[in-house]
Design an enzyme around this catalytic site. Sequence first.
Site, PDB file in Angstrom:
ATOM      1  N   SER A  20       0.800  -1.223   0.000  1.00 46.95           N
ATOM      2  CA  SER A  20       0.000   0.000   0.000  1.00 46.95           C
ATOM      3  C   SER A  20       0.836   1.279   0.000  1.00 46.95           C
ATOM      4  O   SER A  20       0.271   2.372  -0.141  1.00 46.95           O
ATOM      5  CB  SER A  20      -0.949   0.010   1.198  1.00 46.95           C
ATOM      6  OG  SER A  20      -1.977  -0.934   1.016  1.00 46.95           O
ATOM      7  N   TYR A  72     -11.618   1.309   3.712  1.00 49.96           N
ATOM      8  CA  TYR A  72     -10.342   1.039   3.059  1.00 49.96           C
ATOM      9  C   TYR A  72     -10.573   0.013   1.970  1.00 49.96           C
ATOM     10  O   TYR A  72     -10.962  -1.130   2.251  1.00 49.96           O
ATOM     11  CB  TYR A  72      -9.340   0.519   4.080  1.00 49.96           C
ATOM     12  CG  TYR A  72      -7.903   0.555   3.608  1.00 49.96           C
ATOM     13  CD1 TYR A  72      -7.355   1.726   3.091  1.00 49.96           C
ATOM     14  CD2 TYR A  72      -7.094  -0.568   3.696  1.00 49.96           C
ATOM     15  CE1 TYR A  72      -6.046   1.771   2.663  1.00 49.96           C
ATOM     16  CE2 TYR A  72      -5.766  -0.531   3.287  1.00 49.96           C
ATOM     17  CZ  TYR A  72      -5.248   0.639   2.768  1.00 49.96           C
ATOM     18  OH  TYR A  72      -3.942   0.685   2.342  1.00 49.96           O
TER      19      TYR A  72
END
Length: 408
Positions: free
Chosen positions: A60, A173
């Site tokens: 990420s 998310y």
Amino acid sequence: MPAFEQAYTDAIEAKILPGYALLAGDKHGQTLHASAAGVQSLKPGSTRPFQLDTVCAIASMTKLMTAIAALQCVERGLLDLDASVKDRLPGIARYGIITGFDDEKNEAVLTPEATPITLRMLLAYTNGHEYDALSPLLTKWRASRGETPGAGSTVEQKSTLPLVFAPGTSWRYGAGSDWAGKLIERASGQTLETFMRAHIWTPLGISDMTFFPHARPAMAARLATISTLDAQGAGPAADAPDFDILTGGTECLGGVGAYASTAAYFPLLQAVLRRDTALLSPASWTELLRPQLDARCKAEFNAYLTSSPLHMQYLGMGLPASVVKTWSFAGMVCEEGVEGRMGKGAVMWGGLPSMAWWVDSEAGLCGVAACQVMPPMAPVVMALHEGFQRGVYGEYGMGVEVESKESR
């Protein structure tokens, strides 16, 4: 040896951490700390040391680059932050919103949703998507189709999921950056790799960055492998030969897919800290780093972080639950600061195998901590990274006013 570096050494000796690399610097472009130790793999017979040029799956931490690339497209008139993305991503919300699951019928309860999704929503994670592995409803939906979370080789296969809320009304998310990466490709006519190389990596002199390390033998030879702690997050760490961080992905995944050495990622953070106009205009840097959530979405974001211990582990970056946080296109923003660790408005994020970075404009400091250890954001490893951050701040960040609930 600084106390924080000794803590990493002790973790290696305790077989919690195979290897690591650390870099920190200031707004003047100086490197304030650089260290690395341990080994890059626990595979039998592997002895190659973990160094600053060891290549890691940054997961990420890719998201920061995708946000920069997206704003570069906005500057070039290729994309609009607030226009619907449906013309280029026609299937993005085709399932509508999942509101429940009928166990008897083994099918999801889906409600149509027509709110346009914009690039701003994708980068701010207010677009309605959530990673299926984080959502019990989406996990059931996947299972009802004979699929596993994250299944598929392309962005569309992995990320064409039912939404979990109406776009613009909450925060989760999810695959916003993966969709943004695909949008960049379709707007520019280039792969995300080609676009980033031309407009981010080359301007910064970065060569050790790619989505496809096995296509570059020099990088593949320095590739660290994933190790894992036990189910309780304790050592000894063991090699995880079957772990696929991309879960079968073969495309450029703008949210999770890049590989880089610590020495290659660090110049990116320095560029963000100095707001390098070789990448973005001053106005675009402001847009990248400013909080993007309205009051409702910020409340949803903070509630989501504290909704379970796993959410705090995976997404909380080791910050106290009492610290109010928000989200920028670049990453999580610590609104109040944390005494001894970061100034007000510092931005930070990480990557699945217990990686972390931060940019603190108020203190004029940035840093990155790299390793390849599972489970995600393992608390014992993230505590080491916090110690690193505190050590850098304590040595070089004195005199910066930090306002926090603890200090008021």
